[in-house]
Write an enzyme that holds these catalytic residues in place. Structure first.
Site: not given
Length: 220
Positions: A89, A116, A153, A168
Site C-alpha cells: 500500500p 501487516e 494483454r 484502452d
C-alpha cells in the site's frame, strides 16, 4: 517469451485466473510464462515460519526478511535480468504507463505480502514498490494478478486486435475511453447517439474525443 515470477504464500491463488480467458491463451501460445513460487519453502526453521511480531509492539505480524530475501535471490538466480516489484500500500500508484513499461522488459517478479506487511529491510532487495490504490487488501496476490493481467494483454499478439490495447483507457495521457454502444439500436427507450449511426467518420471521431475528455474530467 515474457516471463513472470510471483513470490507468494498462496501459489494456488493464481491457478483459476490464469486458466481462463486472455492469460490462458497467452500462456498456451508461449507468449508468456508464469511461475508462482512459495516463499515458505525458503524458511529454514523446522516450522517454516515466515512471520513474526513487530519490534516496539503493535498489532499483527510482519513477514520476516530471511525467507523473503532468499526467495528474491532465488528468483534472480533463475532470471538475472528480472525486475523485482514489491506490492505494498505504501508503493507508487500502478498505472497503464507502468504496465506498458513492464512489457519492454524480458520479465518481472512480483512480491506479494501478507499480515501487516514486510520487515522494512526487505525493501532494499527490490527494484520498485507499487500499489493499486489507497486501500488495503488481505494480501498482495489480488494486486499481483491485476498487474499481471494488465501487462499480459499489452504483449504483442496477445489480443485479437492490436488496436484494442492502443485504444484502452489511460493509454493516451491518462484519458478514459469514450462511451461504446452496440445492437440493439433502441433498448428500453434508450437509443444510440445519432452521430454513431451517421457514417460520418470525422464527426464520429470528434464526438468520441469530446466524450472521452468529458468523462475523464467528470471522474477525476
Amino acid at each position: 517469451m515474457f516471463y513472470a515470477q510471483i513470490l507468494t504464500l498462496f501459489p494456488e491463488f493464481f491457478d483459476s485466473p490464469l486458466s481462463c480467458s486472455i492469460p490462458k491463451r497467452a500462456i498456451e501460445a508461449g507468449i508468456v510464462s508464469v511461475d508462482a513460487i512459495q516463499i515458505r519453502d525458503f524458511a529454514t526453521d523446522k516450522h517454516h515460519k515466515v512471520d513474526d511480531s513487530p519490534y516496539g509492539g503493535g498489532p499483527g505480524m510482519l513477514m520476516k526478511p530471511e525467507p523473503v530475501v532468499a526467495s528474491i535471490r532465488a528468483a534472480r538466480d533463475r532470471h538475472p535480468d528480472t525486475h523485482v516489484v514489491m506490492l505494498t500500500p505504501s508503493g507508487a500508484r500502478f498505472t497503464q504507463a507502468k504496465a506498458l513499461e513492464f512489457t519492454e522488459k524480458s520479465g518481472i517478479t512480483l512480491l506479494c505480502g501478507r499480515y501487516e506487511g514486510f520487515d522494512e529491510r526487505i525493501c532494499d532487495y527490490v527494484d520498485e514498490e507499487l500499489s493499486l490504490g489507497d486501500y488495503v487488501l488481505s494480501g498482495g496476490e489480488p494486486a499481483a494478478l491485476c498487474v499481471l493481467d494488465a501487462v499480459i494483454r499489452l504483449l504483442p499478439e496477445v489480443l485479437g486486435s492490436p488496436e484494442s490495447a492502443v485504444l484502452d483507457s489511460f493509454t493516451e495521457e491518462g484519458i478514459l475511453d469514450w462511451p461504446h454502444y452496440t445492437r440493439p439500436e433502441m433498448f428500453e427507450g434508450k437509443g444510440v447517439p445519432e452521430v454513431l449511426l451517421s457514417g460520418n467518420h470525422a464527426e464520429i471521431e470528434k464526438w468520441r474525443t469530446a466524450q472521452a475528455i468529458k468523462r475523464s474530467k467528470k471522474r477525476v
